[in-house]
Structures are given as structure tokens and as C-alpha cells.
Design an enzyme around this catalytic site. Structure first.
Site, PDB file in Angstrom:
ATOM      1  N   ASP A 127       6.324  14.210  40.505  1.00  0.00           N
ATOM      2  CA  ASP A 127       6.885  15.551  40.371  1.00  0.00           C
ATOM      3  C   ASP A 127       7.724  15.629  39.112  1.00  0.00           C
ATOM      4  OD1 ASP A 127       7.664  18.138  40.935  1.00  0.00           O
ATOM      5  OD2 ASP A 127       9.204  17.563  42.366  1.00  0.00           O
ATOM      6  N   GLU A 179      11.666  23.664  35.675  1.00  0.00           N
ATOM      7  CA  GLU A 179      11.136  24.193  36.933  1.00  0.00           C
ATOM      8  C   GLU A 179      12.041  23.840  38.100  1.00  0.00           C
ATOM      9  OE1 GLU A 179       8.934  24.072  40.754  1.00  0.00           O
ATOM     10  OE2 GLU A 179       9.842  22.409  39.649  1.00  0.00           O
ATOM     11  N   HIS A 204      11.447  14.342  45.023  1.00  0.00           N
ATOM     12  CA  HIS A 204      12.889  14.459  44.749  1.00  0.00           C
ATOM     13  C   HIS A 204      13.701  13.235  45.186  1.00  0.00           C
ATOM     14  CE1 HIS A 204      12.608  19.186  44.861  1.00  0.00           C
ATOM     15  NE2 HIS A 204      11.822  18.624  43.948  1.00  0.00           N
TER      16      HIS A 204
END
Length: 463
Positions: A290, A324, A422
């Protein structure tokens, strides 16, 4: 005569399908035997690391990806300035459960992105557990004031789509502190958005809404194992206390950049097709899934198209969006500039769901465009790409949405994604080279077809 035309049409259609199948085969072969995505990701992850907006690492990633795009011979590569938030985590967070004075158990936590710090000495208080935002009003200020609110609604394991499970409980992370502050809470602890039980807290963005700065309370994520321990401890003894300390800080906005490269279209240069991912990441791991994976896959799309000798009809543009994760500034800036220049975007594809095995795409488009797209599905079936569904595309390309524009998102297998999302285990060793390359080839194949055939709303009418 009618039979003749039917036979001719069938032969042309068959030959076209064979040509498309051959082109896709060439794209996949090149990605799997001579791909660059994995090497690019290795550098982003292991030489640069986590790329939180406004950080030195984010700027290094901008410079590195621009150099790589320059090296593959695109027609143009440039940086698009954008102001981004700068939030710094500070020294590692610390927390424990105190069952009685002197009896403590440490638990893993991490500050949520955008949170304020605790006082220098930390916060220690009683805890009130809730399953969601709606419970706060029912409890009221009398039961919440002076306590730490513990949001403990887990992701729903019965949902096969893990993104649906994530959507079902992300509100407590994003708005938990804003809502709890209204009732006098001292702080917020949120169960990590993760389907498995482990000791890794998962960060993510949060918002205080219109809460005045002096009324903002610190917010942290607790690991799923830590959440289970805290919940069980509260059932045994509702009077236990929780302590946590974090040192994060929000600074003024700083300048950063979207990284953009393009191949100019040979027939319809004013029709723009975008492929992209976000260059920033959270700071706990190195952001390989990510969204380092989406970044290098998007770069690889243009390299594969060019290396295969295909001359695009429309302008193909790769956009590596900044910010983002905690602001969407890059996606909004790109759309703002495109609108100001009156650019015509006809297709946009985003990869922001990890570097796992590709399963297909989601599409946000007209019924006519989707009917055409479904006709391409059989070309992907030899590669086990079988999901062509209506649905959302991606956060960064969302601001481009306009009538006639086809938005699409790559959809990899999502079952392991939130194990890493995350968290500090979003690292390079958890990305499989072959899966990453298959994703890049799948994206390039869709871009090839979209460029070759266009869509009903974007085709030029010849007089």
C-alpha cells in the site's frame, strides 16, 4: 451476398480476437520474464522505505520514480506541485493495561495519522468500551467524560470481500476521536482494522472535523490481540485503567509532487488514458503493498506497452499520486489541473489493493461501456482473470469522474491484504514477485484493449 458478408464479418472478428490474444500473450510473457516492477519496488521499499507525505522519504520517492520514468523513453515526464500535510509520529508510542496499582500489562499501540499528542506524562484513565459511534450518544456525557473510549467493533469475518468488511468499521477510526470529544472523553483507542489476531497495530487517517484545536483528544490504534485482552479485562474488572503516551505532531503544509509520464497518442492525442497508484505510504512499514505495488505496476504498464512495440492511439499517462493516505491532495490536484486545462480523460485505471494475485477489475462506467468491456473477458480467462464487475475504482482517480469517463480498479485477491494494511509488516518480503508481475501485465492488457477500441461515449464519429 448476405451470406458472404456474414462470413467475412466472422473471419475479420476471429482474426481480430486472435490478434488481441497474441498481444496479451506477448504482454504477459514480457512482464513475467523481463519485468521491471519488482526491482523498482525493491528500491522504493528497501532503499527509501515508508513514504509519509511531507517526509524526506516521500521526496526521495518522487525523485527516484521520475528518474525511472525518464529512463524508459516516454515522450514526456514531469512533476506536478501539490501542497500536502506534514504529520510526524515522533518517538514510539507506549501503552499498558493497569488491572490494579503496580500490576500492568504492556500492549502494542500506534498513533492514528493526524492525531494530536498526549500530554508529556501520557494519559491514564478508566476505559469505556463501545462497538460503534452510535453507542456514544446512548451512553452520554455522564458515562464518558474523563474516560478513554475504546472502539472495539471488529471487521466482519463473514464478508468474503474484505474491503466490504473494512468499510463496515472504518468510521470508528476516522471519526471516533471527533465524536468522543463531544462527550468529554480524554482519548480514544481503536481496534486495528485487521481480520487476524496479531500484535501489530494498524494506523490510518483520522479526522477531528470542526473540533477546535484545544478540544482535540489523542487517538491510537491497538493491535487485535491487545483489543481482545483489553475487552476481556474490562469484563472481569470494569474499573481497570489504561495508559498511553504518544508524541506525534502536525506541522504546516509543505510542497510535494505528483509524478507524471506520458506517451502521446498517435490518432487521438487529446483523449487521455490514465493508469496510476499513490506514491505516499504510512510510516510503520515500507508501504510495499500500500501502495508501492500499485506505483510500480502503473509504471510497468507504460514500459510494457512501449517495449511490445504497440503504438497507442490515445495519450497514455502514468500518474503517481502524492498524499492519498492522509488527504487525497494529489488526486484532487491532478483533477483540478485537468479541468483547468480542459483535458479530456476517457479512461482511468488505479491499482491500490495490494500486489497480490490479480482476479479482475471493477468498473464505474455507463451500461454501454460495460457491455463492451464484458466482451473482453474471455481474453483474460487463460490468465485466471475472471471478475469483471461494476463497482468503485480508486480514491485518487475518483475526482476525475465525469460523464462518459470509464473508471476502473485492479482487483487482486484481497484475503491477506488487511493483514499488512497500514502496519509495520507491510514490507517488501511480503510481496510475491510473480503475483506483482501478473498484476502489471493484467493492467497493461486492459489499457491496450481500452486504447485500441475506445468506448461508446468517446469514439470519434467520422464524416
Amino acid at each position: 451476398m448476405k451470406l458472404y458478408f456474414l462470413i467475412a464479418f466472422f473471419c475479420v472478428t476471429t482474426l481480430t480476437a486472435q490478434d488481441d490474444a497474441k498481444q496479451l500473450r506477448s504482454i504477459y510473457d514480457m512482464a513475467l520474464t523481463d519485468g521491471m516492477a519488482y526491482d523498482w519496488l525493491n528500491h522504493l521499499s528497501n532503499q527509501i522505505g515508508g513514504r509519509l507525505s511531507g517526509s524526506v522519504q516521500a521526496q526521495q520517492a518522487v525523485e527516484y520514480t521520475k528518474r525511472q520514468l525518464d529512463s524508459i523513453g516516454l515522450d514526456r515526464v514531469w512533476l506536478q506541485p501539490v501542497m500536502v500535510p506534514k504529520w510526524v509520529r515522533g518517538t514510539p508510542e507506549f501503552a499498558y493495561i493497569e488491572t490494579r496499582p503496580g500490576m500492568t500489562t504492556n500492549v502494542p499501540i500506534c498513533a492514528l495519522g493526524g492525531s494530536v499528542a498526549t500530554p508529556d506524562v501520557g494519559i491514564k484513565a478508566n476505559v469505556i468500551e463501545v462497538k460503534g459511534l452510535e453507542e456514544l450518544e446512548a451512553l452520554g456525557q455522564e458515562k464518558i467524560k474523563g474516560k478513554i473510549v475504546f472502539f472495539n467493533r471488529p471487521m466482519d469475518p463473514t464478508k468474503i470481500s474484505t474491503f466490504s468488511a473494512y468499510s463496515g468499521c472504518v468510521d470508528q477510526r476516522y471519526s471516533g476521536a471527533e465524536e468522543a470529544a463531544k462527550y468529554g472523553a480524554l482519548g480514544v483507542i481503536v481496534r486495528s482494522l485487521n481480520l487476524r489476531l496479531d500484535d501489530y497495530p494498524h494506523t490510518g487517517s483520522m479526522s477531528y472535523g470542526n473540533t477546535p484545536i484545544q478540544d482535540r483528544i489523542p487517538a491510537a490504534a491497538i493491535s487485535t490481540k491487545g483489543a481482545e485482552l483489553l475487552s476481556t479485562s474490562l469484563k472481569l474488572n470494569p474499573d481497570i485503567r489504561f495508559y498511553f503516551k504518544q508524541n506525534c505532531k502536525q506541522f504546516d503544509d509543505v510542497e510535494s509532487y505528483n509524478v507524471i509520464g506520458e506517451i502521446k497518442g498517435s490518432e487521438f492525442p487529446d483523449e487521455i488514458m490514465v493508469v496510476g497508484g499513490h506514491l505516499d505510504s504510512w510510516d510503520l512499514g515500507d508501504g510495499s503493498h500500500d501502495d508501492g505495488a500499485g506505483v510500480v505496476q502503473s509504471m510497468e504498464v507504460l514500459r510494457l506497452i512501449k517495449a511490445n512495440g504497440y503504438t497507442p492511439k490515445r495519450t497514455l499517462r502514468v500518474v503517481l499520486f502524492m498524499n492519498e493516505e492522509n488527504g487525497l491532495r494529489g488526486g484532487n490536484k491532478y483533477a483540478e489541473v485537468a479541468k483547468a486545462k480542459n483535458e479530456k480523460h476517457v479512461f482511468a485505471l488505479e491499482s491500490d489493493a495490494g500486489g497480490f494475485t490479480p482476479r479482475g477489475f471493477s468498473f464505474d462506467c455507463t451500461d454501454a461501456a460495460f457491455e463492451q468491456i464484458k466482451g473482453w473477458k474471455e481474453l483474460f480467462e487463460p490468465y485466471l482473470i475472471h471478475q469483471f464487475v461494476r463497482g468503485g475504482s480508486g480514491a485518487d482517480i475518483g475526482p476525475l469522474k465525469d460523464e462518459g469517463l470509464v473508471l476502473s480498479g485492479l482487483r487482486p485477491d484481497s484475503q491477506r491484504y488487511f493483514d499488512h494494511h497500514h502496519a509495520e509488516i507491510d514490507t517488501f518480503e511480503h510481496v510475491n514477485k510473480r503475483e506483482l508481475e501478473l498484476g502489471a501485465a493484467t493492467m497493461a492488457s486492459l489499457v491496450y484493449l481500452a486504447d485500441k477500441y475506445g468506448f461508446p461515449a468517446t469514439r470519434k464519429i467520422k464524416g
